[in-house]
Design an enzyme around this catalytic site. Structure first.
Site, PDB file in Angstrom:
ATOM      1  N   CYS A   2      27.562  44.939  45.343  1.00 52.43           N
ATOM      2  CA  CYS A   2      26.450  44.075  45.728  1.00 52.43           C
ATOM      3  C   CYS A   2      25.623  43.715  44.501  1.00 52.43           C
ATOM      4  CB  CYS A   2      25.572  44.782  46.753  1.00 52.43           C
ATOM      5  SG  CYS A   2      26.492  45.396  48.175  1.00 52.43           S
ATOM      6  N   ARG A  27      28.861  38.830  42.945  1.00 51.46           N
ATOM      7  CA  ARG A  27      29.016  40.251  43.243  1.00 51.46           C
ATOM      8  C   ARG A  27      29.163  40.527  44.739  1.00 51.46           C
ATOM      9  NH1 ARG A  27      27.728  43.589  38.990  1.00 51.46           N
ATOM     10  NH2 ARG A  27      27.441  45.308  40.444  1.00 51.46           N
ATOM     11  N   TRP A  76      28.215  42.726  49.418  1.00 55.17           N
ATOM     12  CA  TRP A  76      29.644  42.792  49.674  1.00 55.17           C
ATOM     13  C   TRP A  76      29.828  43.985  50.587  1.00 55.17           C
ATOM     14  CZ3 TRP A  76      33.822  46.133  48.860  1.00 55.17           C
ATOM     15  CH2 TRP A  76      35.089  45.543  48.984  1.00 55.17           C
ATOM     16  N   ASN A 102      23.274  49.059  45.620  1.00 54.26           N
ATOM     17  CA  ASN A 102      24.642  48.676  45.265  1.00 54.26           C
ATOM     18  C   ASN A 102      25.419  49.967  45.054  1.00 54.26           C
ATOM     19  OD1 ASN A 102      27.007  47.518  44.161  1.00 54.26           O
ATOM     20  ND2 ASN A 102      26.159  47.679  42.100  1.00 54.26           N
ATOM     21  N   GLY A 103      26.525  50.130  45.796  1.00 55.57           N
ATOM     22  CA  GLY A 103      27.341  51.323  45.636  1.00 55.57           C
ATOM     23  C   GLY A 103      27.802  51.861  46.973  1.00 55.57           C
ATOM     24  N   GLU A 486      49.982  37.353  36.579  1.00 57.34           N
ATOM     25  CA  GLU A 486      48.629  36.781  36.550  1.00 57.34           C
ATOM     26  C   GLU A 486      48.587  35.436  37.257  1.00 57.34           C
ATOM     27  OE1 GLU A 486      44.564  36.123  35.692  1.00 57.34           O
ATOM     28  OE2 GLU A 486      45.828  37.888  36.044  1.00 57.34           O
ATOM     29  N   LYS A 490      46.140  34.675  40.449  1.00 55.17           N
ATOM     30  CA  LYS A 490      45.168  33.580  40.484  1.00 55.17           C
ATOM     31  C   LYS A 490      45.338  32.744  41.744  1.00 55.17           C
ATOM     32  CE  LYS A 490      42.604  34.503  37.483  1.00 55.17           C
ATOM     33  NZ  LYS A 490      42.974  35.801  37.896  1.00 55.17           N
ATOM     34  N   GLU A 493      44.321  34.720  44.949  1.00 51.83           N
ATOM     35  CA  GLU A 493      42.889  34.993  44.970  1.00 51.83           C
ATOM     36  C   GLU A 493      42.087  33.828  45.530  1.00 51.83           C
ATOM     37  OE1 GLU A 493      41.296  37.844  41.423  1.00 51.83           O
ATOM     38  OE2 GLU A 493      42.219  35.973  40.782  1.00 51.83           O
ATOM     39  N   HIS A 509      67.721  41.077  42.470  1.00 52.54           N
ATOM     40  CA  HIS A 509      67.616  42.393  43.101  1.00 52.54           C
ATOM     41  C   HIS A 509      66.719  42.345  44.344  1.00 52.54           C
ATOM     42  CE1 HIS A 509      69.716  44.549  39.855  1.00 52.54           C
ATOM     43  NE2 HIS A 509      69.168  43.628  39.074  1.00 52.54           N
ATOM     44  N   LYS A 608      33.149  39.993  42.118  1.00 47.48           N
ATOM     45  CA  LYS A 608      33.503  39.954  40.704  1.00 47.48           C
ATOM     46  C   LYS A 608      33.650  41.346  40.093  1.00 47.48           C
ATOM     47  CE  LYS A 608      34.067  37.730  36.789  1.00 47.48           C
ATOM     48  NZ  LYS A 608      35.283  36.920  36.606  1.00 47.48           N
TER      49      LYS A 608
END
Length: 613
Positions: A2, A27, A76, A102-103, A486, A490, A493, A509, A608
């Site tokens: 958060c 955040r 969040w 936050n946490g 990556e 992207k 996401e 495979h 983030k």
């Protein structure tokens, strides 16, 4: 994950708190809220609701909060659904104390059971609410707000950064942290509290970084830091060089597109800053690297999460090739659970944009217990990771606001390349002439990146033609296998399209069974020593009607016969090709997401900075 913002001073606080929240919304954006100590009334008033900060802004337009001391929060969700009741700030039973957090509080259930037995009434389903009731429990008689808060946080297990105000002591604001970031902005006749410096840059560049198990008492004129025993800690502010404009869109439609286009400038700045022009010496002035330790290491272990993990995986290829040393890499969340075999001859490279990634911090702590030497690579000055490490190298990429990392990724790659060249020369696996040649090739990369970004219309059109596909495969080999991972990350996401990255040699495979006319396959095939192998993979996909998108070197005539959808990049040294390949992959994901109407900068369910396990 958060975001919290606090203000105490002589100005009206509402707009300051709101502007800070807008810069912290990366955040968390499940809900938002604000609490103010109202002017002349000495009562706390709260506005909060589910949704993004813009919804809170609308509410405050119709129901403003006049006051000069307040707290704000963007959430969040962890414990409790993202609704109005669970939104922060939270109040105690008497509505005299307001708190933002936050946490994650790991022992909240036990604490909540105890507090309920003592008569406290809970309204939310959050872990956070236990903190404000704990403070209420100790905030009796002549006990000060800061002493009550200290007693409360000493009972907490888990991670937290909190801001607290009380209508009983209107001239105070208290902050505390353990495992989650907290920064103080120092002003004249006013002071600020926040999760991240970006929230405060408009108002102050003098920042004090609070450390674990510390508490800070703010008034409009003073900042007092104490440790868990109540002893005063003296710490001077750091001057932040970032400009507030770096945290603004500056005319771009999204932060992500702005940050994609900033990469050549950032790479050029890193090279100019880290390489002495007269001697071609690579230096990391802030890192205090112990060369005697680095000369005697017998292995390197890299720990990182998400995009930073992909940068680390790429650097494994580079470090092993240039430094002739064994390199392992772990996702940070798995490192400490496998009883890693590291010792005092192990170099740990920990990578994190924010420097606050909980899993990476825990992994570093585990490595240090075993005697390993830790070098961290991060973007944020005085972050928790920087302080926990033996040495730190900053990427200096500026604030990255979009949740999907772009410029931080290539900045991490750049630092890792430079570190590999530095270490190779130190360990005598590279000659001075070899380093000089590699540096020349490296220094050509910013201009090549600029060239890639000159005409983005082709990638945009290609993205639009492929935005309806239900899934994607990304294939690469050798040093561009991490690029495939990556690229897939992207895309998923920000567009929510299922996407998988594979080493192209693994296709037969299993993954080849997925290839058909409904699936797009992105092949990374610039000129390299594995080029012919990639051509074989492309032919195999083509024969199965897979919808090919190929990233290839300009002038490659062979590719023209195999694929219609080609993104050309300029010729580049294979070793540094991930720095170039990253850009079209980022643009492809961006334009697909825009075409699908997705929230590019704030994709659902993500934040983030992952500051909780």
């Amino acid at each position: 994950m958060c975001g919290i913002v606090g203000y105490i001073g002589k100005r009206q606080a509402q707009d300051i708190l709101l502007n800070g929240l807008k810069r912290l919304e990366y955040r968390g954006y499940d809900s938002a809220g604000m609490c103010m100590l109202l002017d002349k009334k000495n009562v706390l008033s709260v506005r909060k609701l589910p949704g993004k900060v813009k919804e809170l802004e609308k509410l405050l337009h119709t129901r403003p909060l006049p006051g000069k001391s307040g707290l704000s929060h963007c959430r969040w969700a962890t414990h409790g659904a993202p609704n109005q009741i669970n939104a922060h700030p939270h109040l105690d039973c008497k509505e005299e104390i307001a708190l933002v957090h936050n946490g994650i509080i790991e022992n909240y259930a036990q604490l909540k059971e105890m507090l309920i037995k003592e008569g406290h009434k809970f309204k939310s389903g959050t872990d956070t609410e236990v903190i404000v009731h704990l403070i209420e429990k100790f905030y009796k008689n002549s006990v000060s707000l800061e002493d009550a808060t200290r007693k409360a946080v000493n009972q907490l297990e888990g991670s937290f950064a909190i801001g607290v105000i009380s209508s009983r002591e209107p001239g105070k604001m208290v902050g505390a942290r353990n495992g989650s970031p907290l920064v103080i902005g120092v002003g004249k006749g006013e002071n600020f509290l926040a999760s991240d410096i970006s929230a405060l840059l408009e108002y102050s560049k003098d920042m004090i970084f609070i450390e674990d198990k510390e508490m800070v008492l703010l008034t409009e004129d003073t900042v007092t830091i104490t440790n868990s025993n109540g002893e005063t800690v003296i710490r001077q502010p750091s001057v932040i060089e970032w400009d507030v404009s770096q945290a603004q869109k500056a005319g771009w439609p999204h932060f992500m597109l702005k940050e994609i286009n900033e990469q050549p400038k950032i790479l050029d700045a890193i090279l100019n800053h880290r390489i002495r022009k007269d001697t071609e010496e690579i230096f990391f002035e802030e890192s205090k690297l112990k060369e005697n330790v680095l000369s005697n290491i017998n292995e390197i272990s890299i720990i990182a999460c998400g995009t930073a993990y992909h940068a680390g995986l790429c650097s494994k290829y580079v470090l092993e090739h240039l430094c002739k040393i064994s390199v392992t890499i772990d996702v940070s969340s798995e490192f400490r659970y496998r009883d890693p075999l590291v010792d005092n001859r192990t170099l740990i490279i920990a990578i994190s944009q924010s420097g606050e990634t909980a899993d990476t911090l825990a992994a570093v702590a585990e490595a240090k217990k075993k005697g390993a030497y830790v070098v961290s690579i991060c973007n944020i000055l005085e972050s928790s990771l920087a302080r926990a490490s033996d040495s730190v190298i900053y990427t200096h990429a500026g604030p990255e606001i979009s949740v999907a990392s772009t410029k931080a990724y290539t900045a991490q790659l750049a630092i890792l390349y430079l570190f590999a060249l530095y270490l190779g020369k130190l360990r005598k696996t590279l000659t001075g002439e070899e380093v000089s040649t590699l540096l020349k090739n490296f220094q050509a990369c910013p201009a090549i990146q600029e060239n890639v970004l000159k005409d983005q219309s082709k990638v945009k059109l290609l993205a639009r033609r492929h935005s309806h596909f239900g899934s994607f495969l990304f294939l690469g080999r050798n040093i561009n296998y991490p690029s495939a991972l990556e690229g897939a990350l992207k895309l998923k996401e920000i567009s929510y399209i299922p996407a998988e990255g594979y080493a192209a040699g693994e296709m037969k495979h299993g993954p080849i069974s997925l290839v058909d006319e409904y699936r797009a396959v992105v092949c990374i095939a610039p000129h390299s020593k594995v080029y012919e192998k990639m051509i074989s993979n492309i032919q195999e996909i083509r024969s199965r009607q897979g919808k090919l998108i190929v990233i290839a070197t300009a002038g490659d005539s062979k590719i023209k016969d195999l694929a219609r959808e080609i993104i050309y990049i300029p010729e580049v040294d294979e070793l540094f090709s991930p720095l170039i390949v990253a850009l079209p992959l980022q643009l492809l994901a961006y334009h697909i997401a825009v075409k699908r109407g997705c929230d590019v900068d704030q994709p659902r369910n993500l934040a983030k900075s992952v500051t909780v396990e």
